[in-house]
Structures are given as structure tokens and as C-alpha cells.
Design a protein around this motif. Structure first.
Motif, PDB file in Angstrom:
ATOM      1  N   GLY A 285       0.799  -1.213   0.000  1.00  0.00           N
ATOM      2  CA  GLY A 285       0.000   0.000   0.000  1.00  0.00           C
ATOM      3  C   GLY A 285       0.834   1.266   0.000  1.00  0.00           C
ATOM      4  O   GLY A 285       0.535   2.231  -0.715  1.00  0.00           O
ATOM      5  N   LEU A 286       1.911   1.279   0.784  1.00  0.00           N
ATOM      6  CA  LEU A 286       2.750   2.476   0.857  1.00  0.00           C
ATOM      7  C   LEU A 286       3.532   2.688  -0.434  1.00  0.00           C
ATOM      8  O   LEU A 286       3.684   3.826  -0.897  1.00  0.00           O
ATOM      9  CB  LEU A 286       3.691   2.378   2.054  1.00  0.00           C
ATOM     10  CG  LEU A 286       3.004   2.483   3.416  1.00  0.00           C
ATOM     11  CD1 LEU A 286       4.016   2.251   4.544  1.00  0.00           C
ATOM     12  CD2 LEU A 286       2.346   3.853   3.596  1.00  0.00           C
ATOM     13  N   GLN A 287       4.026   1.596  -1.044  1.00  0.00           N
ATOM     14  CA  GLN A 287       4.743   1.795  -2.307  1.00  0.00           C
ATOM     15  C   GLN A 287       3.764   2.211  -3.413  1.00  0.00           C
ATOM     16  O   GLN A 287       4.130   2.990  -4.300  1.00  0.00           O
ATOM     17  CB  GLN A 287       5.551   0.547  -2.693  1.00  0.00           C
ATOM     18  CG  GLN A 287       4.781  -0.700  -3.013  1.00  0.00           C
ATOM     19  CD  GLN A 287       4.282  -0.746  -4.454  1.00  0.00           C
ATOM     20  OE1 GLN A 287       4.880  -0.141  -5.328  1.00  0.00           O
ATOM     21  NE2 GLN A 287       3.180  -1.447  -4.673  1.00  0.00           N
ATOM     22  N   SER A 288       2.518   1.723  -3.363  1.00  0.00           N
ATOM     23  CA  SER A 288       1.517   2.178  -4.323  1.00  0.00           C
ATOM     24  C   SER A 288       1.189   3.649  -4.114  1.00  0.00           C
ATOM     25  O   SER A 288       1.014   4.409  -5.078  1.00  0.00           O
ATOM     26  CB  SER A 288       0.240   1.343  -4.207  1.00  0.00           C
ATOM     27  OG  SER A 288       0.470  -0.008  -4.561  1.00  0.00           O
ATOM     28  N   THR A 289       1.118   4.062  -2.847  1.00  0.00           N
ATOM     29  CA  THR A 289       0.880   5.472  -2.549  1.00  0.00           C
ATOM     30  C   THR A 289       1.966   6.340  -3.162  1.00  0.00           C
ATOM     31  O   THR A 289       1.684   7.362  -3.810  1.00  0.00           O
ATOM     32  CB  THR A 289       0.841   5.695  -1.029  1.00  0.00           C
ATOM     33  OG1 THR A 289      -0.203   4.908  -0.459  1.00  0.00           O
ATOM     34  CG2 THR A 289       0.606   7.158  -0.688  1.00  0.00           C
ATOM     35  N   ALA A 290       3.226   5.954  -2.958  1.00  0.00           N
ATOM     36  CA  ALA A 290       4.335   6.719  -3.520  1.00  0.00           C
ATOM     37  C   ALA A 290       4.260   6.770  -5.038  1.00  0.00           C
ATOM     38  O   ALA A 290       4.508   7.815  -5.662  1.00  0.00           O
ATOM     39  CB  ALA A 290       5.666   6.109  -3.069  1.00  0.00           C
ATOM     40  N   ALA A 291       3.901   5.647  -5.662  1.00  0.00           N
ATOM     41  CA  ALA A 291       3.826   5.609  -7.125  1.00  0.00           C
ATOM     42  C   ALA A 291       2.714   6.511  -7.647  1.00  0.00           C
ATOM     43  O   ALA A 291       2.910   7.255  -8.625  1.00  0.00           O
ATOM     44  CB  ALA A 291       3.615   4.172  -7.598  1.00  0.00           C
ATOM     45  N   TYR A 292       1.543   6.469  -7.013  1.00  0.00           N
ATOM     46  CA  TYR A 292       0.432   7.306  -7.472  1.00  0.00           C
ATOM     47  C   TYR A 292       0.720   8.787  -7.233  1.00  0.00           C
ATOM     48  O   TYR A 292       0.336   9.644  -8.041  1.00  0.00           O
ATOM     49  CB  TYR A 292      -0.862   6.896  -6.777  1.00  0.00           C
ATOM     50  CG  TYR A 292      -1.493   5.651  -7.344  1.00  0.00           C
ATOM     51  CD1 TYR A 292      -1.847   5.585  -8.686  1.00  0.00           C
ATOM     52  CD2 TYR A 292      -1.722   4.532  -6.548  1.00  0.00           C
ATOM     53  CE1 TYR A 292      -2.417   4.444  -9.221  1.00  0.00           C
ATOM     54  CE2 TYR A 292      -2.296   3.388  -7.083  1.00  0.00           C
ATOM     55  CZ  TYR A 292      -2.644   3.351  -8.411  1.00  0.00           C
ATOM     56  OH  TYR A 292      -3.197   2.215  -8.946  1.00  0.00           O
ATOM     57  N   ILE A 293       1.388   9.104  -6.138  1.00  0.00           N
ATOM     58  CA  ILE A 293       1.763  10.501  -5.897  1.00  0.00           C
ATOM     59  C   ILE A 293       2.735  10.971  -6.971  1.00  0.00           C
ATOM     60  O   ILE A 293       2.610  12.085  -7.508  1.00  0.00           O
ATOM     61  CB  ILE A 293       2.370  10.658  -4.490  1.00  0.00           C
ATOM     62  CG1 ILE A 293       1.280  10.494  -3.420  1.00  0.00           C
ATOM     63  CG2 ILE A 293       3.063  12.012  -4.336  1.00  0.00           C
ATOM     64  CD1 ILE A 293       1.821  10.457  -2.001  1.00  0.00           C
ATOM     65  N   THR A 294       3.705  10.124  -7.291  1.00  0.00           N
ATOM     66  CA  THR A 294       4.678  10.495  -8.324  1.00  0.00           C
ATOM     67  C   THR A 294       4.001  10.675  -9.672  1.00  0.00           C
ATOM     68  O   THR A 294       4.236  11.676 -10.375  1.00  0.00           O
ATOM     69  CB  THR A 294       5.773   9.429  -8.427  1.00  0.00           C
ATOM     70  OG1 THR A 294       6.448   9.331  -7.163  1.00  0.00           O
ATOM     71  CG2 THR A 294       6.783   9.787  -9.498  1.00  0.00           C
ATOM     72  N   MET A 295       3.153   9.712 -10.069  1.00  0.00           N
ATOM     73  CA  MET A 295       2.477   9.810 -11.361  1.00  0.00           C
ATOM     74  C   MET A 295       1.549  11.018 -11.419  1.00  0.00           C
ATOM     75  O   MET A 295       1.445  11.681 -12.452  1.00  0.00           O
ATOM     76  CB  MET A 295       1.693   8.527 -11.644  1.00  0.00           C
ATOM     77  CG  MET A 295       2.544   7.347 -12.069  1.00  0.00           C
ATOM     78  SD  MET A 295       1.571   5.942 -12.679  1.00  0.00           S
ATOM     79  CE  MET A 295       0.855   5.338 -11.144  1.00  0.00           C
ATOM     80  N   PRO A 414      -5.995   7.506  -0.026  1.00  0.00           N
ATOM     81  CA  PRO A 414      -5.977   8.898   0.435  1.00  0.00           C
ATOM     82  C   PRO A 414      -4.697   9.659   0.129  1.00  0.00           C
ATOM     83  O   PRO A 414      -4.705  10.896   0.142  1.00  0.00           O
ATOM     84  CB  PRO A 414      -6.180   8.767   1.948  1.00  0.00           C
ATOM     85  CG  PRO A 414      -5.649   7.421   2.284  1.00  0.00           C
ATOM     86  CD  PRO A 414      -5.927   6.553   1.098  1.00  0.00           C
ATOM     87  N   GLY A 415      -3.584   8.980  -0.142  1.00  0.00           N
ATOM     88  CA  GLY A 415      -2.309   9.666  -0.282  1.00  0.00           C
ATOM     89  C   GLY A 415      -2.276  10.756  -1.333  1.00  0.00           C
ATOM     90  O   GLY A 415      -1.980  11.934  -1.027  1.00  0.00           O
TER      91      GLY A 415
END
Length: 460
Positions: A285-295, A414-415
Motif C-alpha cells: 500500500g505504501l509503495q503504491s501510494t508513492a507511485a500514485y503521488i509520483t504519477m 488517500p495519499g
């Protein structure tokens, strides 16, 4: 079309007792799996051919399975990555307001979390290969029909159909690797991770040129329906080949095999009580959050720092494209390690440096920060590899994959929204970047725990 569903001689035998499984670090399988390997059994479906002592990669239509994995993975992200560059044109064309547009950007993670939970049950009833083939058909139909839609509700409905196909395929990709290539988990995870990165970067880079060449945003979105449709006949051919091979093994002139002795009843897997499963879910979940924030936000950070819009798009394509070569190498490396935590921590450290660069000099070192963020995004293939290593059987991988990805994608919801709220409230990117840095530190910490040499069947 059905997938590898030939009933075993023992009615109680299940896929969960296939001998293909091995320990989390390539070690020996559990004693029960070993017993199944040596015991004579009735002819089984191609997915369980390892019981006859042959490596999974040598089965009929193995090359079709490899091609199917590559094509399926390539089509798991264009539905998302291809929409962002055209979101403004889609909003204008459909009269979509800002609130609905915000819902549209959050829809992927929501659908991945909800629909992914159904994948194990569908796989048990139909077989994972059949479900992935149906998922590709759903992606093609959803993307094609949403490109032709004339209203916002219809656009959202068919977007959800495409995302449902992606969700079940997301969950079952590690299952297919474990089932058909149990001794090559790292290499095959690397193959489809590379394909996934290629599909993502291709959609980010080429959707706008395709829309310009085709006369509008509808063709830009429709093109990715065509690539998804190309995966369906490949999976269909692979499944038909396996059924033909199964019928050939069931010829009446063959000696009937003795029934395998009943296996001892197994304790049910309680993933909600497994520290390993929860660690993997939070890490995912946290790595997905980082990826979606970056994208979602890295291009805007670059543009606010004075980087031209075209260059910002190329920088995002670089972030996504870095995962192609590394996504092929890292899963093999992770599969050879007894503890994948240090690898997850090293990738996270690259992300910390990238965030620091965006904070201090977003324009001056733009290409360096994009490269580092792309490296950090490679936590995704490492997480997929760990899913395949943390369970001993393909059925266990199916349940673990659904649990990890279902909860993980919900954690990621939510990130990106909070980053936008913090940016609007503060008028800058310092506070949002501080927030993402804290999330990444937590990701490193939980990744160290998720990478321990454990299997969910061990009760950790």
C-alpha cells in the motif's frame, strides 16, 4: 473456454497440494508437497504436470503462457496512465466537473482494491488462465466503449469495467507465475514487471501523439483497447493447447495411475492473523501510494518550478520507463535473497534522495530526480516477487495476492488526495514533500519486516 480443470484421481486433491511449490528463498518445499511429488497420481491438467516430474517451463504451450504473461502485463496500466495526459480534453468533451474528475483519478485504486478480492474465488471456479483471458477482454471492451461514450456516467461505468479486468489480472499474475513456472519465480516476475513498465511508459509518452494523429482524445483512448484485445487470442490458444495435451494424456491405452493417498487435512490460512501478510499489505500500500503521488503530482511540481509542460511529460515517462530494465533484473535478485528487506530499503533510499531533490532544486536536477524516483518505484516488482515467495502453493499465492493487493490499494487511496489538499492549503510543495517523505520512511521500515524469510503456511 476452461483452464486446467481435469479432476484428480483423489477427489480431495486440490491445486494447493501441487508439488511445484518451494520455500520462500528457493529452498525445499513443505513435506506434504514432497509427498505429493513422489506419489503416483492420475493424469492431471497441464498446470499440475510437475507431478509427473517435468519442469513447468517444459509443458505444452509454455511459450504461449510466456507471451500471454507479457501481453497481459503490458495492458495493466495504459487505462490509467493514458487517461492523465488527456484528462483536460476528456473533461471538456464530456462536460465533466472537477469533483467527478477527482473521483476518476481515485477510481483505479478503489477498483483494484474491491474487484481484486474476487480473483481467488473466480480462479478456483474457472482457473487463473481463463480469468486473466476474461480480464483482458473486459479491459478491451471497457476501454473501447468508454472512448465512444457520450456522457460522464457511461464513461465512468466503462472505466470501471476496464479497471475490474485489470484488478483480477493484477492479483492473478503472481499466481500464474507460481503455477506454471514455480522454479523461475524471479525471472518470470521480472518479465511481466518489465512489460508492465513498458505499457505504463508507452501510454504516458504516446497517448497525446496518438490523439493528435487520430483526430481527438477518443482515438487516443481507443488505441489501448486494441492492445488489450491482442492478448485475448494468445491466452485462448494457450488454454486450448493445454486442454488438447490433457486429452492426449487421458488416452484409454495409457496405464491407469494409482490414486494418490489422501493428504492430511491442512489448517485453514488465516491471513488476517498473519504478521507476514499484514506487513506485505502495508508495504504494498505504501509503495503504491508513492507511485500514485509520483504519477499524479511530479509533473505539476516540475511545471511549478518552471519546467516546460512537454519536458515535464518526458520526465514522467522517464520515471515510468526506468522500471523496464530494473523490473526485469530486480525480481530475479530478490528471489535469490533470503531476506528482501535490504533491497526494499535501498530502493526506498533512492526515493528519499529524489524527494529531497524536488524540494531543494526541482528544475536544476530534474532528470536526476526523475531517475531516482523511477528506481524507487521498482519496489512494485519486488513486492510482487515477495508475494510469490511468501506462500508455498499457487492457491496460497492467490489468497495472499488478493489480500495484499486488495488492502494495499485501499491504503493508497488517500495519499494523492492529501498531497493535493496540502499543496492547496500551503501554496507550495514543501509540506506535501515532507508528508511523502514520512510515508516513505514508514515504507522502508515495514519493507524490512515484509522481506523476512517466512511463509504464511508456517503460521509466522
Amino acid at each position: 473456454m476452461r483452464d486446467d480443470r481435469t479432476p484428480p484421481a483423489n477427489p480431495k486433491a486440490t491445486e494447493e497440494r501441487t508439488p511445484a511449490a518451494q520455500g520462500p528463498a528457493g529452498g525445499p518445499a513443505a513435506p506434504q508437497a514432497t509427498a505429493t511429488r513422489t506419489a503416483p497420481a492420475a493424469p492431471r491438467a497441464g498446470a499440475e504436470q510437475a507431478a509427473a516430474g517435468r519442469p513447468a517451463a517444459a509443458t505444452p504451450a509454455a511459450w504461449l503462457i510466456v507471451a500471454g504473461l507479457f501481453l497481459a502485463a503490458f495492458n495493466l496500466r495504459p487505462a490509467v496512465a493514458g487517461l492523465g495526459p488527456l484528462l483536460e480534453e476528456v473533461r471538456d468533451g464530456l462536460g465533466m466537473n472537477g469533483a467527478v474528475a477527482g473521483l476518476l483519478t481515485s477510481l483505479p485504486a478503489l477498483c483494484f482494491g474491491l474487484f481484486g478480492m474476487a480473483a481467488p474465488r473466480l480462479a478456483r471456479r474457472l482457473g487463473p488462465g481463463t480469468v486473466v483471458a476474461a480480464g483482458m477482454a473486459a479491459i478491451a471492451a471497457g476501454l473501447g466503449l468508454r472512448a465512444a461514450s457520450g456522457s460522464t456516467p457511461v464513461f465512468l461505468l466503462f472505466s470501471a469495467l476496464a479497471l475490474a479486468g485489470i484488478a483480477v489480472s493484477n492479483v492473478l499474475m503472481p499466481v500464474l507465475v507460481k503455477r506454471y513456472f514455480p522454479d523461475r519465480v524471479g525471472a518470470m516476475t521480472g518479465l511481466y514487471s518489465t512489460a508492465l513498465a513498458l505499457g505504463t511508459s508507452a501510454a504516458a509518452a504516446f497517448t497525446i501523439p496518438l490523439a493528435d494523429a487520430g483526430g481527438g482524445w477518443r482515438f487516443g483512448l481507443l488505441f489501448w483497447a486494441l492492445t488489450a484485445a491482442a492478448a485475448v487470442p494468445v491466452w485462448s490458444a494457450a488454454l486450448l493447447r493445454r486442454r488438447a495435451a490433457d486429452r492426449a494424456r487421458e488416452r484409454p491405452d495409457q496405464r491407469p495411475a494409482a490414486a494418490a493417498p489422501p493428504a492430511a487435512p491442512e489448517a485453514p490460512l488465516r491471513l488476517s492473523r498473519s504478521p507476514t501478510a499484514w506487513s506485505l499489505a502495508v508495504f504494498f500500500g505504501l509503495q503504491s501510494t508513492a507511485a500514485y503521488i509520483t504519477m499524479g503530482w511530479a509533473p505539476q511540481i516540475y511545471r511549478d518550478a518552471g519546467v516546460p509542460a512537454t519536458t515535464a511529460g518526458l520526465l514522467l515517462a522517464l520515471v515510468m520507463g526506468v522500471g523496464a530494465p530494473l523490473g526485469f533484473v530486480l525480481p530475479t535478485l530478490a528471489a535469490r535473497m533470503r531476506h528482501q528487506g535490504p533491497l526494499a530499503a535501498g530502493l526506498g533510499a533512492c526515493g528519499l534522495v529524489g524527494y529531497a531533490g524536488l524540494w531543494l532544486a526541482p528544475a536544476g536536477g530534474a532528470w536526476a530526480w526523475a531517475t531516482l524516483l523511477g528506481i524507487a518505484n521498482c519496489c512494485f516488482p519486488v513486492a510482487l516477487t515477495m508475494i510469490g515467495l511468501r506462500a508455498r502453493t499457487s492457491q496460497g499465492v492467490a489468497r495472499l495476492s488478493a489480500f495484499v493487493q486488495g488492502i494495499g490499494y485501499l491504503i493508497s487511496l488517500p495519499g494523492p488526495l492529501l498531497v493535493g489538499i496540502l499543496n492547496e492549503a500551503t501554496g507550495g510543495w514543501e509540506v506535501p514533500l515532507a508528508f511523502t517523505t514520512c510515508l516513505l520512511i514508514a515504507q522502508i521500515a515495514v519493507g524490512l519486516r515484509a522481506g523476512r524469510d517466512r511463509c504464511i503456511e508456517d503460521g509466522d
